[in-house]
Scaffold this motif. Structure first.
Motif, PDB file in Angstrom:
ATOM      1  N   TYR A  14       0.857  -1.189   0.000  1.00 46.12           N
ATOM      2  CA  TYR A  14       0.000   0.000   0.000  1.00 46.12           C
ATOM      3  C   TYR A  14       0.888   1.233   0.000  1.00 46.12           C
ATOM      4  O   TYR A  14       1.808   1.333   0.807  1.00 46.12           O
ATOM      5  CB  TYR A  14      -0.896   0.006   1.239  1.00 46.12           C
ATOM      6  N   THR A  15       0.615   2.167  -0.915  1.00 49.45           N
ATOM      7  CA  THR A  15       1.406   3.391  -0.987  1.00 49.45           C
ATOM      8  C   THR A  15       0.574   4.585  -0.538  1.00 49.45           C
ATOM      9  O   THR A  15      -0.646   4.592  -0.643  1.00 49.45           O
ATOM     10  CB  THR A  15       1.902   3.678  -2.422  1.00 49.45           C
ATOM     11  N   ALA A  64       3.267   6.089 -11.972  1.00 49.13           N
ATOM     12  CA  ALA A  64       2.747   5.713 -13.295  1.00 49.13           C
ATOM     13  C   ALA A  64       1.227   5.775 -13.357  1.00 49.13           C
ATOM     14  O   ALA A  64       0.655   6.205 -14.357  1.00 49.13           O
ATOM     15  CB  ALA A  64       3.226   4.305 -13.668  1.00 49.13           C
ATOM     16  N   PHE A  65       0.560   5.366 -12.272  1.00 50.90           N
ATOM     17  CA  PHE A  65      -0.903   5.359 -12.267  1.00 50.90           C
ATOM     18  C   PHE A  65      -1.492   6.656 -11.713  1.00 50.90           C
ATOM     19  O   PHE A  65      -2.696   6.800 -11.606  1.00 50.90           O
ATOM     20  CB  PHE A  65      -1.430   4.145 -11.497  1.00 50.90           C
ATOM     21  N   GLY A  71      -2.948   0.447  -3.832  1.00 44.88           N
ATOM     22  CA  GLY A  71      -2.399  -0.816  -3.383  1.00 44.88           C
ATOM     23  C   GLY A  71      -2.092  -1.683  -4.580  1.00 44.88           C
ATOM     24  O   GLY A  71      -2.661  -1.492  -5.654  1.00 44.88           O
ATOM     25  N   PHE A  72      -1.173  -2.604  -4.400  1.00 48.58           N
ATOM     26  CA  PHE A  72      -0.888  -3.554  -5.473  1.00 48.58           C
ATOM     27  C   PHE A  72      -0.364  -4.848  -4.877  1.00 48.58           C
ATOM     28  O   PHE A  72       0.037  -4.900  -3.718  1.00 48.58           O
ATOM     29  CB  PHE A  72       0.085  -2.960  -6.506  1.00 48.58           C
ATOM     30  N   ASP A  73      -0.416  -5.891  -5.672  1.00 53.51           N
ATOM     31  CA  ASP A  73       0.030  -7.210  -5.242  1.00 53.51           C
ATOM     32  C   ASP A  73       1.334  -7.559  -5.937  1.00 53.51           C
ATOM     33  O   ASP A  73       1.534  -7.228  -7.107  1.00 53.51           O
ATOM     34  CB  ASP A  73      -1.004  -8.274  -5.586  1.00 53.51           C
ATOM     35  N   ILE A  74       2.189  -8.230  -5.185  1.00 50.98           N
ATOM     36  CA  ILE A  74       3.458  -8.708  -5.729  1.00 50.98           C
ATOM     37  C   ILE A  74       3.463 -10.230  -5.701  1.00 50.98           C
ATOM     38  O   ILE A  74       3.094 -10.848  -4.702  1.00 50.98           O
ATOM     39  CB  ILE A  74       4.657  -8.177  -4.914  1.00 50.98           C
ATOM     40  N   LEU A  75       3.896 -10.789  -6.793  1.00 51.19           N
ATOM     41  CA  LEU A  75       4.110 -12.226  -6.899  1.00 51.19           C
ATOM     42  C   LEU A  75       5.610 -12.455  -6.798  1.00 51.19           C
ATOM     43  O   LEU A  75       6.385 -11.864  -7.552  1.00 51.19           O
ATOM     44  CB  LEU A  75       3.584 -12.732  -8.247  1.00 51.19           C
ATOM     45  N   ARG A  76       6.027 -13.270  -5.834  1.00 47.03           N
ATOM     46  CA  ARG A  76       7.436 -13.644  -5.692  1.00 47.03           C
ATOM     47  C   ARG A  76       7.575 -15.070  -6.186  1.00 47.03           C
ATOM     48  O   ARG A  76       6.931 -15.977  -5.672  1.00 47.03           O
ATOM     49  CB  ARG A  76       7.862 -13.561  -4.234  1.00 47.03           C
ATOM     50  N   MET A  77       8.439 -15.243  -7.191  1.00 48.41           N
ATOM     51  CA  MET A  77       8.574 -16.561  -7.779  1.00 48.41           C
ATOM     52  C   MET A  77       9.972 -16.717  -8.363  1.00 48.41           C
ATOM     53  O   MET A  77      10.438 -15.837  -9.089  1.00 48.41           O
ATOM     54  CB  MET A  77       7.520 -16.737  -8.881  1.00 48.41           C
ATOM     55  N   GLY A  78      10.640 -17.795  -8.034  1.00 46.34           N
ATOM     56  CA  GLY A  78      11.955 -18.086  -8.593  1.00 46.34           C
ATOM     57  C   GLY A  78      12.987 -17.015  -8.323  1.00 46.34           C
ATOM     58  O   GLY A  78      13.820 -16.724  -9.170  1.00 46.34           O
ATOM     59  N   GLY A  79      12.909 -16.383  -7.144  1.00 51.47           N
ATOM     60  CA  GLY A  79      13.871 -15.345  -6.790  1.00 51.47           C
ATOM     61  C   GLY A  79      13.596 -14.004  -7.457  1.00 51.47           C
ATOM     62  O   GLY A  79      14.392 -13.080  -7.332  1.00 51.47           O
ATOM     63  N   ASN A  87      -4.532  -1.769  -7.557  1.00 51.77           N
ATOM     64  CA  ASN A  87      -5.853  -1.330  -7.105  1.00 51.77           C
ATOM     65  C   ASN A  87      -5.779   0.126  -6.687  1.00 51.77           C
ATOM     66  O   ASN A  87      -4.990   0.489  -5.825  1.00 51.77           O
ATOM     67  CB  ASN A  87      -6.304  -2.160  -5.890  1.00 51.77           C
ATOM     68  N   GLY A  88      -6.605   0.961  -7.264  1.00 52.55           N
ATOM     69  CA  GLY A  88      -6.634   2.366  -6.871  1.00 52.55           C
ATOM     70  C   GLY A  88      -7.298   2.542  -5.513  1.00 52.55           C
ATOM     71  O   GLY A  88      -8.127   1.737  -5.108  1.00 52.55           O
TER      72      GLY A  88
END
Length: 146
Positions: A14-15, A64-65, A71-79, A87-88
């Motif tokens: 969340y920013t 950028a938005f 808010g936004f979601d982060i996917l962590r995968m393979g380092g 989401n605004g």
């Protein structure tokens, strides 16, 4: 989407403006179809430290938005980390420190827009600094503010 979540954790960021971020994680419901909830029925979440790259994502998503609060979601995968959802106007649901920081930062943003050139001194720690990019200031909704 289920195959994209091998670790079973969703990271929510969340920013409030381009220089502040709060991050937390939850067990992904993709794992077993269930959302973990506490006694009050709220989703159980845990504090998360973001990498330097993820902190830069927070800054870039906000700019950028053109969303000071999002808010936004982060996917962590393979380092590696990937932004997978934005989401605004999204807020943390239960964190006193986040709400206090948010109120202060939004006041500063409004004053700067109403009175260009007038800068309020902020005591809220920035997400990105020239000195250090490894500590994210967050609050723990389960254990209290840090």
């Amino acid at each position: 989407r289920a195959s994209a979540w091998p670790q079973g954790v969703d990271v929510k960021v969340y920013t409030v403006g381009p220089n502040y971020g709060h991050a937390e994680a939850r067990k992904s419901p993709v794992v077993d179809g269930k959302v973990n909830r506490n006694e009050e029925g709220r989703e159980v979440r845990y504090p998360v430290l973001l990498s330097s790259e993820e902190k830069q994502f927070a800054n870039k998503v906000c700019v950028a938005f053109k969303q000071s609060v999002c808010g936004f979601d982060i996917l962590r995968m393979g380092g590696k980390s990937f932004v997978c959802d934005v989401n605004g106007w999204s807020f943390v649901k239960s964190s006193r420190k986040y709400f206090d920081d948010c109120a202060k930062l939004l006041s500063e943003i409004m004053v700067s827009q109403m009175k260009p050139g007038q800068v309020l001194p902020s005591d809220v720690a920035p997400l990105l600094t020239s000195k250090s990019l490894h500590t994210l200031y967050y609050s723990d909704p389960l254990l209290g503010a840090k």
